[in-house]
Design a protein around this motif. Sequence first.
Motif, PDB file in Angstrom:
ATOM      1  N   UNK A   1     -20.305  -6.631   7.571  1.00  0.00           N
ATOM      2  CA  UNK A   1     -20.167  -5.356   8.285  1.00  0.00           C
ATOM      3  C   UNK A   1     -19.592  -5.549   9.690  1.00  0.00           C
ATOM      4  N   UNK A   2     -19.193  -6.774  10.036  1.00  0.00           N
ATOM      5  CA  UNK A   2     -18.692  -7.036  11.398  1.00  0.00           C
ATOM      6  C   UNK A   2     -17.353  -6.354  11.657  1.00  0.00           C
ATOM      7  N   UNK A   3     -16.541  -6.192  10.615  1.00  0.00           N
ATOM      8  CA  UNK A   3     -15.259  -5.495  10.782  1.00  0.00           C
ATOM      9  C   UNK A   3     -15.145  -4.450   9.664  1.00  0.00           C
ATOM     10  N   UNK A   4     -14.327  -3.426   9.907  1.00  0.00           N
ATOM     11  CA  UNK A   4     -14.280  -2.331   8.928  1.00  0.00           C
ATOM     12  C   UNK A   4     -13.286  -2.625   7.796  1.00  0.00           C
ATOM     13  N   UNK A   5     -13.263  -1.738   6.835  1.00  0.00           N
ATOM     14  CA  UNK A   5     -12.437  -1.969   5.640  1.00  0.00           C
ATOM     15  C   UNK A   5     -10.952  -1.997   5.969  1.00  0.00           C
ATOM     16  N   UNK A   6     -10.536  -1.185   6.946  1.00  0.00           N
ATOM     17  CA  UNK A   6      -9.122  -1.186   7.340  1.00  0.00           C
ATOM     18  C   UNK A   6      -8.722  -2.568   7.860  1.00  0.00           C
ATOM     19  N   UNK A   7      -9.571  -3.141   8.693  1.00  0.00           N
ATOM     20  CA  UNK A   7      -9.284  -4.471   9.238  1.00  0.00           C
ATOM     21  C   UNK A   7      -9.260  -5.527   8.129  1.00  0.00           C
ATOM     22  N   UNK A   8     -10.145  -5.364   7.144  1.00  0.00           N
ATOM     23  CA  UNK A   8     -10.148  -6.328   6.018  1.00  0.00           C
ATOM     24  C   UNK A   8      -8.852  -6.213   5.217  1.00  0.00           C
ATOM     25  N   UNK A   9      -8.401  -4.979   5.020  1.00  0.00           N
ATOM     26  CA  UNK A   9      -7.103  -4.825   4.328  1.00  0.00           C
ATOM     27  C   UNK A   9      -5.992  -5.447   5.178  1.00  0.00           C
ATOM     28  N   UNK A  10      -6.108  -5.283   6.503  1.00  0.00           N
ATOM     29  CA  UNK A  10      -5.126  -5.890   7.409  1.00  0.00           C
ATOM     30  C   UNK A  10      -5.125  -7.401   7.296  1.00  0.00           C
ATOM     31  N   UNK A  11      -6.312  -7.992   7.140  1.00  0.00           N
ATOM     32  CA  UNK A  11      -6.420  -9.444   6.949  1.00  0.00           C
ATOM     33  C   UNK A  11      -5.686  -9.867   5.673  1.00  0.00           C
ATOM     34  N   UNK A  12      -5.869  -9.088   4.606  1.00  0.00           N
ATOM     35  CA  UNK A  12      -5.170  -9.413   3.352  1.00  0.00           C
ATOM     36  C   UNK A  12      -3.656  -9.340   3.553  1.00  0.00           C
ATOM     37  N   UNK A  13      -3.190  -8.306   4.252  1.00  0.00           N
ATOM     38  CA  UNK A  13      -1.755  -8.164   4.519  1.00  0.00           C
ATOM     39  C   UNK A  13      -1.241  -9.325   5.366  1.00  0.00           C
ATOM     40  N   UNK A  14      -2.026  -9.688   6.367  1.00  0.00           N
ATOM     41  CA  UNK A  14      -1.680 -10.775   7.271  1.00  0.00           C
ATOM     42  C   UNK A  14      -1.424 -12.060   6.485  1.00  0.00           C
ATOM     43  N   UNK A  15      -2.207 -12.256   5.437  1.00  0.00           N
ATOM     44  CA  UNK A  15      -2.105 -13.490   4.651  1.00  0.00           C
ATOM     45  C   UNK A  15      -1.142 -13.397   3.479  1.00  0.00           C
ATOM     46  N   UNK A  16      -0.866 -12.186   3.008  1.00  0.00           N
ATOM     47  CA  UNK A  16      -0.050 -12.057   1.787  1.00  0.00           C
ATOM     48  C   UNK A  16       1.256 -11.324   2.073  1.00  0.00           C
ATOM     49  N   UNK A  17       1.266 -10.010   1.955  1.00  0.00           N
ATOM     50  CA  UNK A  17       2.529  -9.267   2.025  1.00  0.00           C
ATOM     51  C   UNK A  17       3.293  -9.511   3.335  1.00  0.00           C
TER      52      UNK A  17
END
Lengths: 358, 107
Positions: free
Chosen positions: A221-237
Amino acid sequence: MSTWILLLAILATFSGGTVRTGHIEAGQFGAGQFGESRRPGPAALSPGRILWKKDYVRPQSIPFPADNRFSPERALLGRTLFFDPRLSASKILSCARCHNPGFSWGDGLPLAIGDEMKELPRRTPTILNLAWADLLFWDGRAESLEEQALLPIESRTEMNQPVASMIRTVSELAGYRRLFEQAYPGEEISPKTVGRAIAVFERTVVSGRASFDEWIAGNESAIDESAKRGFDLFNAKAACRKCHAGWNFTDDGFHDTGVRGMDKGRGQLLPLEAMQHAFKTPTLRNADQRGPYMHNGSERSLQDVLELYDEGGREKRPSLAPEIVPLHLTAREKADLLAFLKTLTSPGQATEFPLLPH
Amino acid sequence: MTRRTFARIACAGLMFAIPGKPAEHQIIQKDRAFSQTAITIKPGDSIVFKNADDVTHNVFSVTPGMEFDIRRQAPGGSSSVPFGHEGVAEVRCSIHPRMKLLVTVKK
Protein backbone atom coordinates in the motif's frame (compact mmCIF):
# COMPACT_ATOMS: atom_id res chain seq x y z
CA MET A 1 -0.52 -25.62 -12.65
CA SER A 2 3.19 -25.52 -13.47
CA THR A 3 2.94 -21.74 -13.98
CA TRP A 4 1.64 -21.32 -10.44
CA ILE A 5 4.42 -23.49 -9.06
CA LEU A 6 6.95 -21.29 -10.88
CA LEU A 7 5.36 -18.12 -9.51
CA LEU A 8 5.43 -19.45 -5.97
CA ALA A 9 9.08 -20.39 -6.40
CA ILE A 10 9.88 -16.87 -7.62
CA LEU A 11 8.03 -15.34 -4.67
CA ALA A 12 9.93 -17.52 -2.24
CA THR A 13 13.23 -16.60 -3.88
CA PHE A 14 12.75 -12.84 -3.80
CA SER A 15 11.00 -12.31 -0.50
CA GLY A 16 14.33 -11.86 1.34
CA GLY A 17 15.02 -8.29 0.18
CA THR A 18 18.75 -8.24 0.83
CA VAL A 19 21.62 -7.00 -1.32
CA ARG A 20 25.35 -7.61 -1.28
CA THR A 21 27.66 -4.63 -1.52
CA GLY A 22 31.41 -4.24 -1.60
CA HIS A 23 33.44 -2.20 0.83
CA ILE A 24 31.18 -0.78 3.49
CA GLU A 25 31.27 1.83 6.19
CA ALA A 26 28.89 1.08 8.96
CA GLY A 27 26.47 3.37 10.62
CA GLN A 28 25.85 6.06 8.05
CA PHE A 29 23.15 4.48 6.04
CA GLY A 30 20.67 1.87 6.43
CA ALA A 31 21.10 -0.30 9.47
CA GLY A 32 17.53 -0.94 10.44
CA GLN A 33 16.16 1.13 7.57
CA PHE A 34 14.57 -1.78 5.84
CA GLY A 35 11.13 -2.92 6.80
CA GLU A 36 10.23 -6.55 6.95
CA SER A 37 9.65 -7.93 3.49
CA ARG A 38 6.22 -9.33 2.91
CA ARG A 39 4.86 -11.38 0.11
CA PRO A 40 2.93 -9.18 -2.31
CA GLY A 41 -0.82 -9.42 -2.31
CA PRO A 42 -2.80 -10.82 -5.22
CA ALA A 43 -2.71 -7.50 -7.13
CA ALA A 44 1.08 -7.84 -7.54
CA LEU A 45 1.04 -11.32 -9.03
CA SER A 46 2.39 -10.09 -12.33
CA PRO A 47 5.42 -12.26 -13.18
CA GLY A 48 7.22 -9.37 -14.85
CA ARG A 49 6.64 -6.99 -11.96
CA ILE A 50 7.86 -9.50 -9.40
CA LEU A 51 11.06 -10.15 -11.32
CA TRP A 52 11.74 -6.46 -11.99
CA LYS A 53 11.31 -5.47 -8.36
CA LYS A 54 14.37 -7.43 -7.29
CA ASP A 55 16.55 -5.02 -9.29
CA TYR A 56 15.53 -2.01 -7.21
CA VAL A 57 16.46 -2.96 -3.65
CA ARG A 58 18.37 -0.21 -1.86
CA PRO A 59 21.88 -1.03 -0.69
CA GLN A 60 22.27 -1.17 3.06
CA SER A 61 25.39 0.94 3.37
CA ILE A 62 27.58 3.39 1.48
CA PRO A 63 30.65 2.10 -0.38
CA PHE A 64 33.92 3.94 0.31
CA PRO A 65 37.17 3.17 -1.50
CA ALA A 66 39.87 1.41 0.50
CA ASP A 67 42.24 4.37 0.15
CA ASN A 68 39.74 6.95 1.42
CA ARG A 69 37.61 5.35 4.11
CA PHE A 70 34.86 7.13 5.97
CA SER A 71 35.48 8.78 9.31
CA PRO A 72 33.32 11.43 11.02
CA GLU A 73 36.35 13.77 11.02
CA ARG A 74 36.82 13.40 7.27
CA ALA A 75 33.12 13.94 6.60
CA LEU A 76 33.12 17.06 8.80
CA LEU A 77 36.17 18.47 7.02
CA GLY A 78 34.67 17.71 3.63
CA ARG A 79 31.35 19.27 4.58
CA THR A 80 33.13 22.39 5.86
CA LEU A 81 35.13 22.78 2.64
CA PHE A 82 32.00 22.11 0.56
CA PHE A 83 30.11 24.99 2.17
CA ASP A 84 33.03 27.42 2.32
CA PRO A 85 32.86 30.24 -0.30
CA ARG A 86 36.48 31.15 0.42
CA LEU A 87 37.49 28.26 -1.81
CA SER A 88 36.56 30.44 -4.80
CA ALA A 89 38.46 33.39 -6.24
CA SER A 90 35.47 35.68 -5.70
CA LYS A 91 35.01 34.38 -2.12
CA ILE A 92 31.28 34.11 -2.74
CA LEU A 93 31.00 30.78 -4.59
CA SER A 94 31.10 27.58 -2.60
CA CYS A 95 30.46 24.08 -3.96
CA ALA A 96 27.10 24.33 -2.18
CA ARG A 97 26.24 27.48 -4.14
CA CYS A 98 25.41 25.25 -7.11
CA HIS A 99 24.89 21.96 -5.24
CA ASN A 100 22.29 23.41 -2.90
CA PRO A 101 20.61 20.95 -0.50
CA GLY A 102 17.43 23.04 -0.82
CA PHE A 103 17.24 22.00 -4.47
CA SER A 104 18.07 18.34 -3.85
CA TRP A 105 21.75 19.23 -4.25
CA GLY A 106 21.30 21.04 -7.57
CA ASP A 107 20.50 24.70 -8.19
CA GLY A 108 17.06 24.69 -9.82
CA LEU A 109 18.38 26.58 -12.84
CA PRO A 110 18.42 25.57 -16.51
CA LEU A 111 22.14 26.35 -16.69
CA ALA A 112 24.66 26.75 -13.90
CA ILE A 113 26.01 30.16 -12.91
CA GLY A 114 29.76 30.44 -12.54
CA ASP A 115 32.40 33.06 -11.81
CA GLU A 116 31.32 36.68 -12.36
CA MET A 117 27.71 35.47 -12.55
CA LYS A 118 28.27 34.12 -16.06
CA GLU A 119 26.07 31.32 -17.31
CA LEU A 120 27.78 27.97 -17.96
CA PRO A 121 26.91 25.69 -20.90
CA ARG A 122 25.43 22.87 -18.82
CA ARG A 123 23.03 22.38 -15.94
CA THR A 124 24.28 21.63 -12.45
CA PRO A 125 23.93 17.90 -11.80
CA THR A 126 22.82 16.74 -8.37
CA ILE A 127 25.44 15.18 -6.10
CA LEU A 128 22.92 12.67 -4.71
CA ASN A 129 24.18 9.09 -4.58
CA LEU A 130 27.59 9.74 -6.12
CA ALA A 131 29.11 7.14 -3.80
CA TRP A 132 27.87 4.61 -6.35
CA ALA A 133 28.92 6.61 -9.44
CA ASP A 134 31.57 5.67 -11.93
CA LEU A 135 32.80 8.51 -14.17
CA LEU A 136 31.82 12.01 -13.05
CA PHE A 137 30.46 15.12 -14.80
CA TRP A 138 27.92 15.11 -17.62
CA ASP A 139 30.73 14.07 -20.00
CA GLY A 140 32.51 11.66 -17.64
CA ARG A 141 35.80 13.53 -17.64
CA ALA A 142 36.69 12.64 -14.04
CA GLU A 143 37.46 9.09 -12.97
CA SER A 144 36.79 9.53 -9.25
CA LEU A 145 35.09 11.85 -6.79
CA GLU A 146 38.51 12.70 -5.36
CA GLU A 147 39.59 13.94 -8.80
CA GLN A 148 36.26 15.56 -9.59
CA ALA A 149 36.11 17.63 -6.40
CA LEU A 150 39.04 19.84 -7.40
CA LEU A 151 38.06 20.55 -11.00
CA PRO A 152 35.23 23.09 -10.42
CA ILE A 153 37.44 24.91 -7.89
CA GLU A 154 40.19 25.30 -10.50
CA SER A 155 37.92 25.93 -13.49
CA ARG A 156 38.27 29.51 -14.68
CA THR A 157 34.58 29.67 -15.49
CA GLU A 158 33.42 28.16 -12.20
CA MET A 159 35.14 28.93 -8.89
CA ASN A 160 38.24 30.21 -10.67
CA GLN A 161 40.63 29.51 -7.82
CA PRO A 162 44.12 28.20 -8.63
CA VAL A 163 44.70 25.21 -6.38
CA ALA A 164 47.88 26.66 -4.88
CA SER A 165 45.99 29.78 -3.89
CA MET A 166 43.16 27.73 -2.40
CA ILE A 167 45.61 25.67 -0.34
CA ARG A 168 47.24 28.89 0.92
CA THR A 169 43.84 30.31 1.95
CA VAL A 170 42.90 27.15 3.84
CA SER A 171 46.31 26.65 5.44
CA GLU A 172 46.29 30.13 6.93
CA LEU A 173 43.24 29.31 9.05
CA ALA A 174 44.00 27.62 12.38
CA GLY A 175 40.56 26.04 12.43
CA TYR A 176 41.24 24.28 9.15
CA ARG A 177 44.70 23.14 10.24
CA ARG A 178 43.02 21.44 13.21
CA LEU A 179 40.30 19.84 11.05
CA PHE A 180 42.87 18.48 8.57
CA GLU A 181 45.03 17.05 11.34
CA GLN A 182 41.99 15.28 12.84
CA ALA A 183 40.84 13.96 9.45
CA TYR A 184 44.17 13.00 7.90
CA PRO A 185 46.72 12.86 10.75
CA GLY A 186 50.28 13.48 9.65
CA GLU A 187 49.31 14.44 6.10
CA GLU A 188 49.85 17.93 4.79
CA ILE A 189 47.09 20.23 3.63
CA SER A 190 47.27 19.64 -0.10
CA PRO A 191 45.05 19.37 -3.16
CA LYS A 192 45.01 15.64 -2.51
CA THR A 193 43.65 15.90 1.04
CA VAL A 194 41.15 18.60 0.01
CA GLY A 195 39.83 16.38 -2.79
CA ARG A 196 39.70 13.33 -0.55
CA ALA A 197 37.82 15.14 2.24
CA ILE A 198 35.22 16.61 -0.13
CA ALA A 199 34.78 13.17 -1.72
CA VAL A 200 34.12 11.57 1.68
CA PHE A 201 31.47 14.16 2.44
CA GLU A 202 29.87 13.82 -1.00
CA ARG A 203 29.59 10.06 -0.57
CA THR A 204 27.44 10.65 2.51
CA VAL A 205 24.89 12.60 0.45
CA VAL A 206 22.34 9.88 -0.24
CA SER A 207 18.71 10.19 -1.25
CA GLY A 208 16.38 9.23 1.56
CA ARG A 209 13.96 6.39 1.74
CA ALA A 210 11.03 7.02 -0.61
CA SER A 211 7.59 5.43 -0.79
CA PHE A 212 8.91 3.41 -3.74
CA ASP A 213 11.48 1.81 -1.41
CA GLU A 214 8.72 0.86 1.02
CA TRP A 215 6.88 -0.82 -1.84
CA ILE A 216 10.01 -2.67 -2.94
CA ALA A 217 10.48 -3.80 0.68
CA GLY A 218 7.04 -5.37 0.62
CA ASN A 219 4.51 -2.73 1.69
CA GLU A 220 1.97 -3.06 -1.12
CA SER A 221 0.00 0.00 0.00
CA ALA A 222 3.06 2.30 -0.06
CA ILE A 223 2.32 3.45 -3.62
CA ASP A 224 -0.96 3.57 -5.53
CA GLU A 225 -2.09 1.47 -8.47
CA SER A 226 -1.29 4.20 -11.00
CA ALA A 227 2.31 4.29 -9.81
CA LYS A 228 2.51 0.49 -10.00
CA ARG A 229 1.28 0.59 -13.59
CA GLY A 230 3.91 3.29 -14.18
CA PHE A 231 6.57 0.94 -12.79
CA ASP A 232 5.47 -1.74 -15.26
CA LEU A 233 5.66 0.77 -18.12
CA PHE A 234 9.06 1.96 -16.92
CA ASN A 235 10.36 -1.60 -17.20
CA ALA A 236 8.50 -2.80 -20.29
CA LYS A 237 6.76 -0.62 -22.88
CA ALA A 238 8.70 2.59 -22.19
CA ALA A 239 11.88 0.60 -21.36
CA CYS A 240 13.29 3.49 -19.28
CA ARG A 241 15.15 0.88 -17.19
CA LYS A 242 17.50 0.19 -20.09
CA CYS A 243 19.38 3.32 -19.02
CA HIS A 244 17.82 4.29 -15.68
CA ALA A 245 18.76 0.95 -14.18
CA GLY A 246 18.79 -0.28 -10.59
CA TRP A 247 17.90 1.29 -7.24
CA ASN A 248 19.71 4.53 -8.18
CA PHE A 249 18.02 4.65 -11.58
CA THR A 250 21.19 5.08 -13.63
CA ASP A 251 23.47 2.78 -15.60
CA ASP A 252 26.29 5.34 -15.16
CA GLY A 253 26.42 5.22 -18.94
CA PHE A 254 26.46 7.74 -21.77
CA HIS A 255 23.71 8.11 -24.35
CA ASP A 256 22.50 10.57 -26.97
CA THR A 257 18.84 10.76 -25.99
CA GLY A 258 17.89 13.29 -28.66
CA VAL A 259 18.09 16.41 -26.50
CA ARG A 260 18.15 19.62 -28.54
CA GLY A 261 21.50 21.36 -28.82
CA MET A 262 24.94 21.26 -30.42
CA ASP A 263 26.90 20.20 -27.33
CA LYS A 264 28.91 17.07 -28.24
CA GLY A 265 29.04 15.91 -24.62
CA ARG A 266 31.23 12.83 -24.16
CA GLY A 267 31.97 13.00 -27.88
CA GLN A 268 34.41 15.84 -27.15
CA LEU A 269 36.52 13.38 -25.18
CA LEU A 270 35.85 10.18 -27.09
CA PRO A 271 35.53 10.54 -30.88
CA LEU A 272 33.20 7.59 -31.42
CA GLU A 273 29.89 8.03 -33.19
CA ALA A 274 27.90 6.64 -30.26
CA MET A 275 29.42 9.25 -27.95
CA GLN A 276 28.44 12.29 -30.00
CA HIS A 277 25.87 14.33 -28.03
CA ALA A 278 26.02 11.63 -25.35
CA PHE A 279 25.65 12.58 -21.70
CA LYS A 280 25.73 10.67 -18.48
CA THR A 281 22.48 9.08 -17.35
CA PRO A 282 21.35 10.98 -14.25
CA THR A 283 19.71 9.37 -11.24
CA LEU A 284 15.93 9.71 -11.08
CA ARG A 285 15.89 9.87 -7.30
CA ASN A 286 14.03 13.02 -6.16
CA ALA A 287 13.64 13.89 -9.84
CA ASP A 288 10.45 15.89 -9.33
CA GLN A 289 12.41 18.29 -7.09
CA ARG A 290 15.21 18.80 -9.59
CA GLY A 291 13.81 20.51 -12.65
CA PRO A 292 14.44 21.82 -15.21
CA TYR A 293 15.85 18.73 -16.86
CA MET A 294 18.48 17.24 -19.17
CA HIS A 295 22.12 18.39 -19.38
CA ASN A 296 21.09 21.83 -20.62
CA GLY A 297 17.82 22.43 -18.81
CA SER A 298 15.96 22.32 -22.11
CA GLU A 299 12.99 20.40 -20.71
CA ARG A 300 11.07 22.38 -18.13
CA SER A 301 9.07 19.65 -16.43
CA LEU A 302 8.94 15.89 -16.02
CA GLN A 303 5.91 15.93 -18.34
CA ASP A 304 8.11 17.56 -20.99
CA VAL A 305 10.76 14.87 -20.47
CA LEU A 306 8.13 12.17 -21.00
CA GLU A 307 7.09 13.92 -24.22
CA LEU A 308 10.72 13.94 -25.39
CA TYR A 309 11.01 10.20 -24.93
CA ASP A 310 7.52 9.53 -26.28
CA GLU A 311 8.47 11.13 -29.58
CA GLY A 312 11.79 9.24 -29.69
CA GLY A 313 13.99 12.26 -28.99
CA ARG A 314 13.69 15.85 -30.16
CA GLU A 315 16.67 15.53 -32.53
CA LYS A 316 17.11 12.46 -34.74
CA ARG A 317 20.88 12.33 -35.28
CA PRO A 318 23.10 9.42 -36.36
CA SER A 319 24.36 9.28 -32.79
CA LEU A 320 20.86 8.88 -31.30
CA ALA A 321 20.84 5.84 -29.01
CA PRO A 322 18.96 2.87 -30.56
CA GLU A 323 16.97 2.58 -27.35
CA ILE A 324 15.38 5.98 -28.04
CA VAL A 325 12.38 5.20 -30.26
CA PRO A 326 8.82 6.56 -30.38
CA LEU A 327 6.87 4.99 -27.53
CA HIS A 328 3.26 5.75 -28.51
CA LEU A 329 2.23 6.24 -24.91
CA THR A 330 -1.39 7.06 -24.12
CA ALA A 331 -2.32 9.98 -21.86
CA ARG A 332 -3.10 7.53 -19.08
CA GLU A 333 0.24 5.79 -19.50
CA LYS A 334 2.06 9.11 -19.22
CA ALA A 335 0.10 9.90 -16.07
CA ASP A 336 1.03 6.49 -14.67
CA LEU A 337 4.71 7.01 -15.45
CA LEU A 338 4.60 10.41 -13.78
CA ALA A 339 2.88 8.93 -10.73
CA PHE A 340 5.62 6.33 -10.56
CA LEU A 341 8.45 8.88 -10.88
CA LYS A 342 7.00 10.87 -7.98
CA THR A 343 7.26 7.83 -5.71
CA LEU A 344 11.06 8.08 -6.04
CA THR A 345 11.12 11.30 -4.03
CA SER A 346 12.07 11.01 -0.38
CA PRO A 347 10.79 13.28 2.38
CA GLY A 348 12.96 16.34 2.99
CA GLN A 349 16.04 15.70 5.09
CA ALA A 350 17.51 18.28 7.45
CA THR A 351 20.93 19.45 6.33
CA GLU A 352 23.58 20.23 8.89
CA PHE A 353 25.48 23.38 7.99
CA PRO A 354 29.05 23.61 9.30
CA LEU A 355 30.56 26.45 11.25
CA LEU A 356 33.27 27.81 8.98
CA PRO A 357 36.71 28.09 10.60
CA HIS A 358 38.55 31.36 11.21
CA MET B 1 24.51 -35.23 -25.20
CA THR B 2 25.18 -38.22 -27.42
CA ARG B 3 28.55 -39.95 -27.53
CA ARG B 4 29.02 -38.78 -31.12
CA THR B 5 28.33 -35.11 -30.21
CA PHE B 6 30.76 -35.33 -27.34
CA ALA B 7 33.41 -36.75 -29.67
CA ARG B 8 32.86 -33.87 -32.12
CA ILE B 9 33.27 -31.25 -29.39
CA ALA B 10 36.41 -32.99 -28.13
CA CYS B 11 37.83 -32.97 -31.67
CA ALA B 12 36.99 -29.25 -32.04
CA GLY B 13 38.85 -28.55 -28.78
CA LEU B 14 41.89 -30.41 -30.09
CA MET B 15 41.82 -28.33 -33.26
CA PHE B 16 42.01 -25.13 -31.23
CA ALA B 17 44.91 -26.55 -29.26
CA ILE B 18 47.18 -27.11 -32.27
CA PRO B 19 50.29 -24.94 -31.73
CA GLY B 20 50.70 -22.05 -34.19
CA LYS B 21 47.06 -21.99 -35.24
CA PRO B 22 45.25 -18.72 -34.48
CA ALA B 23 42.62 -19.27 -31.81
CA GLU B 24 39.25 -17.63 -31.38
CA HIS B 25 38.27 -16.58 -27.88
CA GLN B 26 34.86 -15.46 -26.73
CA ILE B 27 33.95 -12.63 -24.37
CA ILE B 28 30.29 -12.32 -23.38
CA GLN B 29 28.67 -9.01 -22.47
CA LYS B 30 25.95 -9.67 -19.92
CA ASP B 31 24.42 -7.49 -17.18
CA ARG B 32 26.59 -4.60 -18.38
CA ALA B 33 29.79 -6.51 -17.64
CA PHE B 34 32.33 -8.52 -19.60
CA SER B 35 32.44 -12.22 -18.78
CA GLN B 36 36.02 -11.73 -17.59
CA THR B 37 38.15 -8.68 -16.76
CA ALA B 38 41.42 -9.89 -18.30
CA ILE B 39 42.46 -12.31 -21.01
CA THR B 40 45.84 -13.36 -22.43
CA ILE B 41 46.00 -14.43 -26.06
CA LYS B 42 48.64 -14.99 -28.74
CA PRO B 43 49.40 -12.71 -31.70
CA GLY B 44 47.04 -13.59 -34.55
CA ASP B 45 44.27 -14.75 -32.22
CA SER B 46 40.92 -13.03 -32.26
CA ILE B 47 38.24 -12.33 -29.71
CA VAL B 48 34.55 -12.63 -30.47
CA PHE B 49 32.57 -10.09 -28.46
CA LYS B 50 29.00 -11.29 -28.02
CA ASN B 51 26.24 -9.04 -26.70
CA ALA B 52 24.04 -11.21 -24.48
CA ASP B 53 22.33 -8.16 -22.91
CA ASP B 54 19.10 -6.48 -23.94
CA VAL B 55 20.86 -3.13 -24.36
CA THR B 56 23.26 -1.79 -26.98
CA HIS B 57 27.01 -2.01 -26.33
CA ASN B 58 30.00 -0.40 -28.07
CA VAL B 59 33.28 -2.21 -27.41
CA PHE B 60 36.39 -0.24 -28.35
CA SER B 61 40.01 0.40 -27.48
CA VAL B 62 42.07 3.54 -27.88
CA THR B 63 45.32 1.93 -26.75
CA PRO B 64 47.95 3.22 -29.22
CA GLY B 65 48.70 0.64 -31.90
CA MET B 66 45.79 -1.57 -30.82
CA GLU B 67 42.84 0.70 -31.60
CA PHE B 68 39.52 -0.72 -32.71
CA ASP B 69 35.87 0.23 -32.54
CA ILE B 70 33.20 -2.37 -33.24
CA ARG B 71 30.63 0.45 -33.14
CA ARG B 72 27.18 -0.09 -31.78
CA GLN B 73 26.34 -3.71 -31.22
CA ALA B 74 22.67 -4.61 -30.89
CA PRO B 75 21.48 -7.23 -28.40
CA GLY B 76 22.33 -10.67 -29.73
CA GLY B 77 25.11 -9.37 -31.97
CA SER B 78 28.64 -10.76 -32.29
CA SER B 79 31.82 -9.15 -33.60
CA SER B 80 35.25 -10.69 -34.07
CA VAL B 81 38.32 -8.56 -33.40
CA PRO B 82 41.78 -9.82 -34.49
CA PHE B 83 44.83 -8.97 -32.41
CA GLY B 84 47.81 -9.13 -34.74
CA HIS B 85 50.78 -8.22 -32.56
CA GLU B 86 52.00 -8.18 -28.99
CA GLY B 87 50.80 -5.55 -26.55
CA VAL B 88 48.27 -4.80 -23.83
CA ALA B 89 44.98 -3.29 -24.94
CA GLU B 90 42.58 -1.57 -22.56
CA VAL B 91 39.13 -2.44 -23.84
CA ARG B 92 35.95 -0.72 -22.70
CA CYS B 93 32.33 -0.26 -23.65
CA SER B 94 31.91 3.41 -24.52
CA ILE B 95 28.26 3.38 -23.47
CA HIS B 96 28.87 1.61 -20.16
CA PRO B 97 32.41 2.57 -19.08
CA ARG B 98 32.29 0.33 -16.02
CA MET B 99 32.83 -2.51 -18.50
CA LYS B 100 36.61 -2.96 -18.65
CA LEU B 101 38.72 -5.71 -20.14
CA LEU B 102 42.51 -5.98 -20.33
CA VAL B 103 43.70 -7.94 -23.38
CA THR B 104 47.30 -9.09 -23.14
CA VAL B 105 48.73 -10.30 -26.44
CA LYS B 106 52.04 -12.17 -26.15
CA LYS B 107 53.84 -15.08 -27.77
